[in-house]
Structure formats: structure tokens, C-alpha cells
Design an enzyme around this catalytic site. Structure first.
Site, PDB file in Angstrom:
ATOM      1  N   HIS A 220       0.787  -1.287  -0.569  1.00 18.68           N
ATOM      2  CA  HIS A 220       0.314  -0.031  -0.222  1.00 18.68           C
ATOM      3  C   HIS A 220       0.688   1.295  -0.243  1.00 18.68           C
ATOM      4  O   HIS A 220       1.674   1.014   0.784  1.00 18.68           O
ATOM      5  CB  HIS A 220      -0.577  -0.077   1.300  1.00 18.68           C
ATOM      6  CG  HIS A 220      -1.684   0.877   1.539  1.00 18.68           C
ATOM      7  ND1 HIS A 220      -1.548   2.132   1.500  1.00 18.68           N
ATOM      8  CD2 HIS A 220      -3.614   0.928   1.400  1.00 18.68           C
ATOM      9  CE1 HIS A 220      -3.249   2.970   1.373  1.00 18.68           C
ATOM     10  NE2 HIS A 220      -3.873   2.259   2.485  1.00 18.68           N
TER      11      HIS A 220
ATOM     12  N   ASP B 241       2.891  -4.610   7.728  1.00 13.83           N
ATOM     13  CA  ASP B 241       1.356  -3.799   8.057  1.00 13.83           C
ATOM     14  C   ASP B 241      -0.165  -5.255   7.696  1.00 13.83           C
ATOM     15  O   ASP B 241      -0.347  -5.820   7.386  1.00 13.83           O
ATOM     16  CB  ASP B 241       1.426  -3.789   6.106  1.00 13.83           C
ATOM     17  CG  ASP B 241      -0.087  -2.724   6.179  1.00 13.83           C
ATOM     18  OD1 ASP B 241      -0.699  -3.172   7.003  1.00 13.83           O
ATOM     19  OD2 ASP B 241      -0.674  -2.014   5.345  1.00 13.83           O
TER      20      ASP B 241
ATOM     21  N   GLN C 296      -4.698  -5.125   6.690  1.00 12.92           N
ATOM     22  CA  GLN C 296      -6.019  -6.532   6.019  1.00 12.92           C
ATOM     23  C   GLN C 296      -5.895  -7.834   7.163  1.00 12.92           C
ATOM     24  O   GLN C 296      -6.319  -8.869   6.514  1.00 12.92           O
ATOM     25  CB  GLN C 296      -5.536  -6.505   5.312  1.00 12.92           C
ATOM     26  CG  GLN C 296      -5.649  -5.166   4.416  1.00 12.92           C
ATOM     27  CD  GLN C 296      -7.358  -4.285   4.116  1.00 12.92           C
ATOM     28  OE1 GLN C 296      -7.848  -5.647   4.293  1.00 12.92           O
ATOM     29  NE2 GLN C 296      -7.680  -3.668   3.864  1.00 12.92           N
TER      30      GLN C 296
ATOM     31  N   LYS D 180     -10.954  -1.097  10.652  1.00 15.18           N
ATOM     32  CA  LYS D 180     -11.024  -2.015   9.461  1.00 15.18           C
ATOM     33  C   LYS D 180     -11.620  -3.180  11.175  1.00 15.18           C
ATOM     34  O   LYS D 180     -12.265  -3.855   9.981  1.00 15.18           O
ATOM     35  CB  LYS D 180      -9.811  -2.565   8.526  1.00 15.18           C
ATOM     36  CG  LYS D 180      -9.419  -1.475   7.478  1.00 15.18           C
ATOM     37  CD  LYS D 180      -8.183  -1.292   6.809  1.00 15.18           C
ATOM     38  CE  LYS D 180      -7.347  -0.311   6.378  1.00 15.18           C
ATOM     39  NZ  LYS D 180      -8.194  -0.587   5.301  1.00 15.18           N
TER      40      LYS D 180
ATOM     41  N   CYS E  20      -4.979   2.780  -3.833  1.00 12.67           N
ATOM     42  CA  CYS E  20      -3.559   2.696  -3.069  1.00 12.67           C
ATOM     43  C   CYS E  20      -2.293   2.171  -3.512  1.00 12.67           C
ATOM     44  O   CYS E  20      -1.456   1.394  -1.958  1.00 12.67           O
ATOM     45  CB  CYS E  20      -3.566   3.209  -1.569  1.00 12.67           C
ATOM     46  SG  CYS E  20      -4.626   4.667  -0.819  1.00 12.67           S
TER      47      CYS E  20
END
Lengths: 415, 129
Positions: A125, A203, A206, A229, A369
């Protein structure tokens, strides 16, 4: 034997937004990778805090301030425990973007120099690209990329050869790709990074909302994720790091709360995690996120993952019925998170999303992104459908029906 | 009949007018829609203070491609000094479909790039609507 997947977790009623109607139709929400919907328990925890327990934290002597302190501290305990992290190594940030910027600024500036390399991957991202571009430019370091193969995966051998070059100081990569859905082998990767004497940043935006995550077992030096999220409010993210590494770092944002004492010309830093939380923190948001992790724990993250994997397998199967549709990323649901990005021949992804909306289905379209990845995939944009705890097979059926109808609007034939 | 994806919009999308490149050319510009990464460029040949030939190139959604195609017919032969006065209302009216706030930039990208090439003003076109 793997647990039997449930076709629905039967939790939609916990989410007030699903009572809304759009032109008389229910909400079919397949955009949880962008942000999740919020259960009533999160909304009421937030409002209850603001209605009944609101005061600034730290240093208040009155009873109300002590309630706010206790709520904020308890929230951090719960949020840290959710991902197997330590309280002192759990820093609240605005989002993952700020978490990565914190590391690039505080750790990066002190540890990356001329001739060093930062290694990231082609599936990142922008939040995990741009901070490293700026750091490398400023420090005279090199930014290199691990390739994504035709299955949408990274290669451990390629990681090993990059590390063998001897100049890599930091490896930053996503746990689950927000475009490909790929679940990266985090523990295998961080072990190699550590063995090479480098530092890893993952990261987890997700991943944490969709599967069991134990940051200690994953072995990342830095691991970031975001509340909105994960059924929580916007405005709160989390950076996990080992306290030893945080102790050795200079602060990122500076000001109130992060100091131990301030003299006319200098200051000393507060203990962890306050050292990295300048100014009034996100108190109500932390309380809201703690309610979200309570809710997810009660659901059981293993059960959430099994449900979403089964829905994703169903989605991949049903999407294959749409003529001209091409899904990017790993072919099997086993190796992917709860999302599928795709293109349809003869239709731009924006038009695909607009026409899905005619069928009452919310999906996202664009570069997500991840423009460098789009270039690797040879597309300008994709449409993306992503699932959450509240979705079921009927949502996927509605998506597929809307895609068929959209193709008809565009005058595209049956095959 | 779909309000947005009318037959003539889809016709222009599938067979856009005045798409390609011009060599030589007098003016050119390239723009991106930051929301979606779509890209649209223009090449212009000028004769006697007017747009003599114009070609668009790039990729985008049905709305952005159809808007460029439809506008291209109007732009050919237009005096350069008039191009700077074209605004968002002109484009939206020409397109003839209800454009939602989220698709507005799709519709206006071609005018942004043409105005940029002709006047150097690469701001997003505005209008009363």
C-alpha cells in the site's frame, strides 16, 4: 480435520447499519477491506464513554478523571492482549499510516544511512512505500522491491538473496495484500530478516480484523494495524513493537504527555508507551476499539477466519462464472484473505462498481493505493469485493447477479 | 434504459472519436485522476489561433472516455481564447447525463487536460452546478 465452515455467523443484527434501506433495498456491503461496519456494542461503548465517563486522561485527581484513566488503561490492556502484545509495546497512532511513519521517522532516521538499503515489496500500500521513499532519499539509502510472482506471492528465496547482499537494514511488508489478498508467510520472513541482522515491519491492516494474529509468534519487530477495519472507530491505529527497540528510539511527535520533564532548553521522555503518544490521546476511540476486540474475541477469531475463507472460496467460484472476469492474486482461498480484486473485459472498474451499486452492492474500484502493484499487474485499476463477519453467501450471489446485469448494460454478450 | 450509461455514452466509450496521437503537435498535456489513477493526455495542432486537430490518449472509465470523445468534436475549430472560458457546466451539459459528485472528475478530466494544454491552467474546471 479443519473446522466446518458456517455459511453465516448470524451476526448481521448486531450491526445497526444493516437496518437501513437504500431505495427500499437492504445494504449489501462488500467493502470491509476499506472499512468495516460497526456493531452496536462499539457504538454504545463510544457514546457511553462520552456521555458518562469523559475527562482527559493522566494527572486528573477527581473521580471522573480516574474513571477515564481506568477506561483508557483497560482499553490498552485488551487491545494489546488481542494480538498477543505487551502493554508497553502497544502504541496508539492515528492509523497504520502514522504507525509506519513513526517507525520511518524515529527508527529510520537513526538507523538507516548512506549505502544502506530498505527492502519492501511490490504489493505494498502507498502507506508502506512513500515513508521509505522519503527516508531513503533523505539518508542516501536505496529502496529495493521484492517481486510479486504470477500467483501474486512473494518468494522466500528472493528474500534470502536480497538479505545476502548485506546492505538491508529494514524489511517492510504487508501481512495480507489489500489488492491481491495474498497472505504472506510472516513468521518465515521475519525469521530470515532477524537472522540477517535486519529489522522487520509488518502492515497488519488487512490481517488483524480477519484472522488470529499473535504478534509475538510472528516475530516482527514492528507490527501495525488499524481500528476502523476491525469493527472499531476511525482515528485509532496500533503500533506494536518490542519495548527494548522502542526504548532505544527517539520520539516521533513531541509535546504534552510524552515528556518526563521539560526545562527551558531540553526535555526528557516519558516511559512507554506514553513516549510515543504526544498530546491528548484518542480516549473514546480506544474505548470503542476495546469493545470491538471484545466482540471479535467472543466471536472467536479462528471461527471468523474459517467463515471468511469459506465465503472467499465461494466468491472465487461464483466470480469465475462471469464472462471476461479475471481475478488477480492467489487462485485458492486458503492463501488469501477475505477479498478478491478483479477486472472485467470491456468494462472499466469504476463502471463495474457503479453498476454493482445499481444492484445494491457496495464494492470498491480504483488503484487501492497500490499504484506500483497496478503497474506490475498491467492494469490501471481493479474492482474489489471484500468480506467481513456480517457477510454471507447471499451477498456474493447479489454481487454476481449485479455483475451479469452490468455486463448487459454495456452490451457485452454471454461469453 | 440506464440514466448514466445511455447508448450514445457507451457508443463513444467503445468507439471514441479523435483518440490517438498527433506528430507533429503544437500543444500537449497529460493529467491523472488521483482518485482512480486514470490517465488522459491530449495533443493539439493549432492553425490561425484555432484548434485545428486534437487527439486524446490514455485510459479511463466510460464516463471519462465518452466525455473526451464528445468534447473533442466541439473543441475542433474552437478559438484558443475561447477554450480558457469553458467551464464545468459546459462539459456536463454537453455530456447530457446526470453526473454524481463522485463521477464529476471523470467527466471533467478531458476539459482539465485541454485547458492545461492551451492556457497552462491545470486546475479542475468549476461551474455553477
Amino acid at each position: 480435520m479443519p473446522p466446518v465452515a458456517e455459511s453465516s455467523l448470524e451476526v448481521r443484527e448486531d450491526f445497526p447499519i444493516f437496518a437501513r434501506r437504500f431505495d427500499g433495498r437492504p445494504l449489501i456491503y462488500l467493502d470491509s477491506a476499506a472499512t468495516s461496519q460497526k456493531p452496536e456494542v462499539v457504538i454504545s461503548a463510544l457514546t457511553d464513554h462520552l456521555r458518562n465517563h469523559n475527562a482527559n486522561v493522566h494527572r486528573g485527581v477527581y473521580a471522573l478523571a480516574q474513571e477515564a484513566d481506568a477506561a483508557f488503561d483497560l482499553a490498552r490492556e485488551k487491545i494489546a492482549a488481542f494480538t498477543g502484545a505487551q502493554r508497553q509495546g502497544t502504541i496508539f497512532t492515528k492509523n497504520v499510516t502514522e504507525a509506519i511513519n513513526l517507525v520511518a521517522y524515529s527508527w529510520g532516521r537513526a538507523n538507516i544511512g548512506s549505502g544502506d538499503a530498505v527492502l519492501i515489496t511490490e504489493m505494498e500500500h502507498h502507506a508502506n512505500i512513500v515513508p521509505w521513499q522519503i527516508l531513503c532519499r533523505e539518508r542516501g539509502a536505496t529502496l529495493r522491491y521484492l517481486k510479486v510472482d504470477e500467483r501474486g506471492e512473494l518468494s522466500l528465496e528472493a528474500l534470502e538473496s536480497e538479505l545476502a547482499r548485506g546492505d538491508v537494514r529494514l524489511v517492510a511488508f504487508t501481512h495480507v495484500s489489500n489488492v491481491l489478498g495474498t497472505i504472506n508467510p510472516v513468521a518465515e520472513m521475519t525469521a530470515r530478516v532477524r537472522a540477517a541482522g535486519a529489522v522487520s515491519l509488518v502492515d497488519g491492516a488487512q490481517a488483524v480484523p480477519h484472522m488470529p494474529v499473535d504478534v509475538d509468534a510472528l516475530g516482527a519487530d514492528f507490527y501495525g494495524w488499524t481500528g476502523h477495519k476491525a469493527l472499531g472507530p476511525t482515528g485509532i491505529g496500533v503500533l506494536h513493537a518490542r519495548p527494548e527497540i522502542l526504548d532505544g528510539m527517539e520520539p516521533f511527535l513531541t509535546g504534552g504527555d510524552m515528556i518526563s520533564s521539560v526545562d527551558f532548553q531540553s526535555a526528557t521522555w516519558n516511559e512507554l508507551p506514553s513516549k510515543f503518544e504526544a498530546g491528548t490521546p484518542m480516549i473514546a476511540e480506544a474505548v470503542g476499539l476495546a469493545a470491538a476486540v471484545d466482540y471479535l474475541c467472543a466471536l472467536d477469531m479462528t471461527r471468523v477466519r474459517v467463515h471468511e475463507r469459506s465465503l472467499t472460496a465461494y466468491m472465487l467460484e461464483r466470480l469465475a462464472e462471469v464472462p471476461g472476469l479475471r481475478v488477480v492474486g492467489p487462485p485458492e482461498a486458503e492463501g488469501r484473505g477475505g477479498l478478491a480484486s478483479f477486472t472485467i473485459e470491456g468494462m472499466h472498474p469504476h463502471d463495474v462498481a457503479e453498476l454493482a451499486d445499481r444492484g445494491g452492492v457496495c464494492i470498491r474500484a480504483g488503484h487501492h493505493c497500490a499504484q506500483p502493484l497496478m503497474r506490475c499487474l498491467g492494469v490501471g485499476a481493479t474492482a474489489r469485493a471484500s468480506v467481513g463477519v456480517y457477510n454471507d453467501a447471499a451477498d456474493i450471489d447479489a454481487l454476481v447477479a449485479a455483475l451479469h446485469a452490468g455486463r448487459e448494460v454495456f452490451g457485452l454478450g454471454g461469453s | 434504459m440506464d440514466d448514466l450509461y445511455r447508448d450514445y455514452i457507451l457508443e463513444h466509450y467503445k468507439r471514441p472519436q479523435n483518440f490517438g496521437e498527433l506528430d507533429p503537435r503544437d500543444l500537449e498535456a497529460l493529467e491523472h485522476n488521483p482518485l482512480c489513477g486514470d490517465e488522459l493526455g491530449v495533443h493539439i495542432r493549432v492553425k490561425d489561433g484555432r484548434i485545428d486537430e486534437l487527439r486524446f490518449h490514455g485510459h479511463g472509465c466510460a464516463i471519462s472516455q465518452a466525455a473526451a470523445s464528445i468534447a473533442s468534436e466541439e473543441l475542433k475549430g474552437m478559438e484558443l481564447q475561447d477554450v480558457g472560458r469553458l467551464d464545468a457546466d459546459w462539459m456536463i451539459e454537453l455530456l447530457g447525463i446526470p453526473v454524481s459528485a463522485t463521477r464529476r472528475k471523470c467527466a471533467l478530466l478531458n476539459l482539465k487536460v485541454v485547458r492545461g494544454a492551451v492556457t497552462g491552467d491545470d486546475s479542475w474546471p468549476t461551474g455553477s452546478a
